[in-house]
Design an enzyme around this catalytic site. Structure first.
Site, short mmCIF file in Angstrom:
data_model
loop_
_atom_site.label_atom_id
_atom_site.label_comp_id
_atom_site.label_asym_id
_atom_site.label_seq_id
_atom_site.Cartn_x
_atom_site.Cartn_y
_atom_site.Cartn_z
N GLN A 1 2.98 10.09 1.65
CA GLN A 1 4.29 9.41 1.67
C GLN A 1 5.17 9.84 0.49
OE1 GLN A 1 2.43 5.32 2.41
NE2 GLN A 1 4.34 5.18 3.57
N HIS B 1 -2.71 7.29 7.26
CA HIS B 1 -1.71 8.22 6.69
C HIS B 1 -2.38 9.53 6.25
CE1 HIS B 1 2.20 6.22 6.50
NE2 HIS B 1 1.69 5.12 5.96
N HIS C 1 -4.43 1.24 7.62
CA HIS C 1 -3.09 1.84 7.73
C HIS C 1 -2.96 3.01 6.74
CE1 HIS C 1 1.51 1.24 7.93
NE2 HIS C 1 1.36 1.99 6.86
N GLU C 2 -3.45 2.80 5.51
CA GLU C 2 -3.33 3.85 4.48
C GLU C 2 -4.21 5.05 4.80
OE1 GLU C 2 -0.86 3.47 2.84
OE2 GLU C 2 -0.62 1.30 2.93
N CYS D 1 5.97 -0.09 7.58
CA CYS D 1 5.60 1.09 6.80
C CYS D 1 6.79 1.50 5.96
CB CYS D 1 5.20 2.23 7.75
SG CYS D 1 4.68 3.72 6.88
N LEU D 2 6.54 1.82 4.70
CA LEU D 2 7.64 2.22 3.81
C LEU D 2 8.28 3.53 4.28
CD1 LEU D 2 6.04 1.29 0.37
CD2 LEU D 2 7.87 0.07 1.58
N GLY E 1 0.84 -1.19 0.00
CA GLY E 1 0.00 0.00 0.00
C GLY E 1 0.87 1.23 0.00
O1 GNR Z 1 4.10 -2.53 2.57
C1 GNR Z 1 3.47 -2.40 3.62
N1 GNR Z 1 3.20 -3.50 4.37
C2 GNR Z 1 2.32 -3.51 5.44
C3 GNR Z 1 2.32 -4.62 6.27
C4 GNR Z 1 1.44 -4.69 7.33
C5 GNR Z 1 0.56 -3.66 7.56
C6 GNR Z 1 0.55 -2.54 6.75
C7 GNR Z 1 1.43 -2.47 5.68
S1 GNR Z 1 1.40 -1.08 4.65
C8 GNR Z 1 3.06 -1.06 4.09
C9 GNR Z 1 3.25 0.02 3.03
C10 GNR Z 1 3.01 1.37 3.63
O2 GNR Z 1 3.78 1.92 4.37
N2 GNR Z 1 1.88 1.93 3.36
O3 GNR Z 1 1.57 3.13 3.89
NI NI Z 2 2.67 3.24 5.76
#
Ligand code: GNR
Ligand code: NI
Length: 174
Positions: A50, A140, A136-137, A94-95, A45
């Site tokens: 980001q 953000h 999670h997205e 999270c990236l 995601g």
């Molecule tokens: O790549 C991602 N893996 C992930 C693993 C578990 C829960 C959420 C994520 S999202 C993350 C990519 C990211 O930072 N998205 O904002």
């Molecule tokens: Ni993230």
């Protein structure tokens, strides 16, 4: 075109993103860039802040199995319209917080409404990893990171590691 991903701490990752009033070629091209950036990372995601764009736009593809067809999703103005009472715990990453992982508890399933790439309204129920990822997205877009669910000690430890990583990255570029 791939875009650079911001690393925490960054003020842009703490801000509330603005609703997208109308789709445009520029926004569709941003969404395509975000998918390319996400697949390249690789991640499941990515949210517009980001890549430094303060618009309510997320992309996802939680298909894990290499043999299965990919399912890229582009969501403008995504909204959680219902959440299950049942909760589940996932190890999140999270990236924008590379190589740091922690368990986060969230609703196991959510109904999400959004505007797709063609401007059509969609609603779908997500569960499992998809539900975790979409929550999670959307976090953000509200300036919230998964480490905000942790206790202050764990959060501070991770933030200090990221400050160090950013210092080293800046030095390597100098
Ligand atoms: O790549 C991602 N893996 C992930 C693993 C578990 C829960 C959420 C994520 S999202 C993350 C990519 C990211 O930072 N998205 O904002
Ligand atoms: Ni993230």
């Amino acid at each position: 075109m791939k875009r650079p991903i911001l690393i925490h701490p960054d003020p842009r990752l703490k801000k509330l993103c603005a609703a997208v009033p109308d789709l445009s070629d520029e926004l569709r091209s941003l969404a395509d860039d975000m998918l390319e950036t996400m697949y390249d990372a690789p991640g499941i995601g990515l949210a517009a802040p980001q890549v430094g764009v303060m618009d309510r736009l997320i992309v996802m593809d939680c298909v894990k199995d290499e043999a299965e067809a990919p399912r890229p999703l582009i969501m403008f103005n995504p909204e959680i319209v219902a959440s299950s009472d049942e909760m589940s715990v996932y190890e999140e990453g999270c990236l924008s917080i590379p190589d740091q992982y922690a368990e986060v508890k969230r609703p196991e399933a959510v109904d999400v409404r959004w505007i797709d790439r063609d401007g059509n309204e969609q609603t779908e129920t997500f569960d499992g990893l998809w539900a975790t990822c979409v929550q999670h997205e959307i976090d953000h877009l509200n300036g919230k990171l998964f480490i905000d669910y942790l206790g202050p000690m764990k959060r501070q430890l991770i933030t200090r590691k990221m400050q160090k990583l950013k210092r080293e990255q800046a030095k390597a570029r100098a």
